[in-house]
Design a protein around this motif. Structure first.
Motif, mmCIF file in Angstrom:
data_model
loop_
_atom_site.group_PDB
_atom_site.id
_atom_site.type_symbol
_atom_site.label_atom_id
_atom_site.label_comp_id
_atom_site.label_asym_id
_atom_site.label_seq_id
_atom_site.Cartn_x
_atom_site.Cartn_y
_atom_site.Cartn_z
ATOM 1 N N TRP A 1 -3.052 -3.317 7.031
ATOM 2 C CA TRP A 1 -3.776 -3.361 5.776
ATOM 3 C C TRP A 1 -4.069 -4.816 5.414
ATOM 4 O O TRP A 1 -3.268 -5.705 5.705
ATOM 5 N N TRP B 1 -5.743 -2.839 -1.379
ATOM 6 C CA TRP B 1 -5.317 -2.777 0.015
ATOM 7 C C TRP B 1 -6.333 -1.961 0.820
ATOM 8 O O TRP B 1 -6.645 -0.834 0.474
ATOM 9 N N PRO C 1 0.837 -1.212 0.000
ATOM 10 C CA PRO C 1 0.000 0.000 0.000
ATOM 11 C C PRO C 1 0.866 1.255 0.000
ATOM 12 O O PRO C 1 2.015 1.244 0.449
ATOM 13 N N ILE D 1 -7.061 1.551 -0.346
ATOM 14 C CA ILE D 1 -5.984 2.109 -1.154
ATOM 15 C C ILE D 1 -5.775 1.227 -2.363
ATOM 16 O O ILE D 1 -5.426 0.056 -2.224
ATOM 17 N N MET E 1 -4.092 -0.799 -5.232
ATOM 18 C CA MET E 1 -2.749 -1.389 -5.279
ATOM 19 C C MET E 1 -2.065 -0.985 -6.571
ATOM 20 O O MET E 1 -2.565 -1.250 -7.661
ATOM 21 N N LYS F 1 -7.090 -0.419 4.547
ATOM 22 C CA LYS F 1 -6.536 -0.132 5.861
ATOM 23 C C LYS F 1 -7.577 -0.456 6.920
ATOM 24 O O LYS F 1 -8.621 0.191 7.010
#
Length: 316
Positions: free
Chosen positions: A191, A198, A160, A301, A303, A200
């Motif tokens: 994550w 990804w 991430p 997030i 990748m 979190k």
């Protein structure tokens, strides 16, 4: 033991893969029945090359299709002579099969990776994962390398996107997903990888007494190591921190989810199974203590890939 300070990998069905760096040996070991099986020597390096005197990166597990115990080893190599002596070269990948009691060279990766002494290895659903970096020093891992036993495909997975200065990392599993644990500036971040993204999951802290994350335990709890060397249990759901009552003066580099079994490793045709296996496991006595903690909301997030693809194949 007829050797000194081996590294362990696994376990799978109560069996560990053992690697002796100083004595260059490899073996399968079932501690429940005190049985040891040495593996044959690995194939020699190509002409004019030698294997680097670095630690192997390795994985051990049960092939999901053939039900054969396999060992995967990634070896660093270097050129002995000539203008191109030294330098970095793609890692060589070898696969050991217990049914044939032999090694085979699967292929070379498309580039060099530094995989850190197997400290960040994990196996999940027949897939091995290692933290790695592009540089020889490899102090701060940048990518995750995977090897699928069923398809025999090796891939590079980008981590991430976050600030990677002065952090400690480890791989784990959380709710049946690959998880990346990062301890940074006294905060623990986690994550998880889900369908190429990804997410979190949590941020906990400040944790001034935690030195680094080391892995996971049952019920999706995480194991950390304190600055004094004590193993610490963390429940991301409740944000509770507790001590496992185990402290060592030396650095702890691995925690295994071990269950005893009566699986044989000495059978020349492969690892034979008994019809019955012991169903016992170790239990820890835990005394709870609270820390001040704060949790963050989940954050997704995307990748990013080093080669403009989500996951890129590493084989030529």
């Amino acid at each position: 033991m007829p050797f000194h300070s081996p590294y362990l990998c696994g376990p799978c069905d109560g069996i560990f893969y053992m690697y002796g760096y100083f004595y260059d040996f490899r073996a399968l070991w079932n501690p429940a029945i005190n049985e040891l099986r040495y593996l044959p020597p690995m194939p020699n390096p190509p002409s004019s090359f030698s294997y680097s005197p670095q630690y192997d990166a390795y994985g051990f597990g049960l092939h999901p299709v053939t039900k054969d115990y396999e060992v995967v080893v990634l070896k660093d190599q270097w050129r002995e002579k000539g203008e191109e002596s030294g330098g970095t070269y793609p890692l060589r990948v070898f696969v050991y099969s217990s049914s044939t009691d032999s090694w085979r060279h699967w292929g070379d990766l498309s580039r060099y990776y530094h995989l850190q002494n197997n400290k960040c290895y994990i196996c999940m659903d027949g897939v091995f994962f290692w933290l790695g970096s592009y540089e020889i020093s490899g102090i701060n891992p940048e990518v995750i390398i995977s090897f699928d036993m069923a398809t025999e495909i090796c891939q590079e997975i980008q981590q991430p996107d976050y600030c990677r200065s002065n952090d400690c990392k480890s791989l784990a599993t959380y709710h049946d997903s690959l998880a990346l644990l990062v301890l940074q500036e006294m905060f623990l971040h986690m994550w998880t990888l889900n369908e190429g993204c990804w997410i979190k999951k949590v941020s906990i802290g400040p944790l001034p007494q935690i030195a680094y994350p080391i892995g996971h335990w049952k019920s999706n709890k995480l194991i950390l190591v304190s600055v004094s060397g004590e193993l610490i249990l963390c429940d991301p759901r409740t944000q509770e921190i507790s001590g496992l009552g185990f402290t060592r003066w030396s650095r702890c580099v691995g925690v295994f989810d071990y269950k005893e079994s009566l699986v044989l490793v000495s059978n020349g045709n492969g690892c034979a199974r008994h019809n019955q296996k012991a169903d016992t496991e170790s239990n820890f006595l835990i005394s709870s203590s609270s820390f001040t903690q704060n949790a963050s909301n989940e954050e997704c997030i995307p990748m990013e890939s080093h080669h403009d693809e989500t996951i890129s194949s590493l084989f030529d």
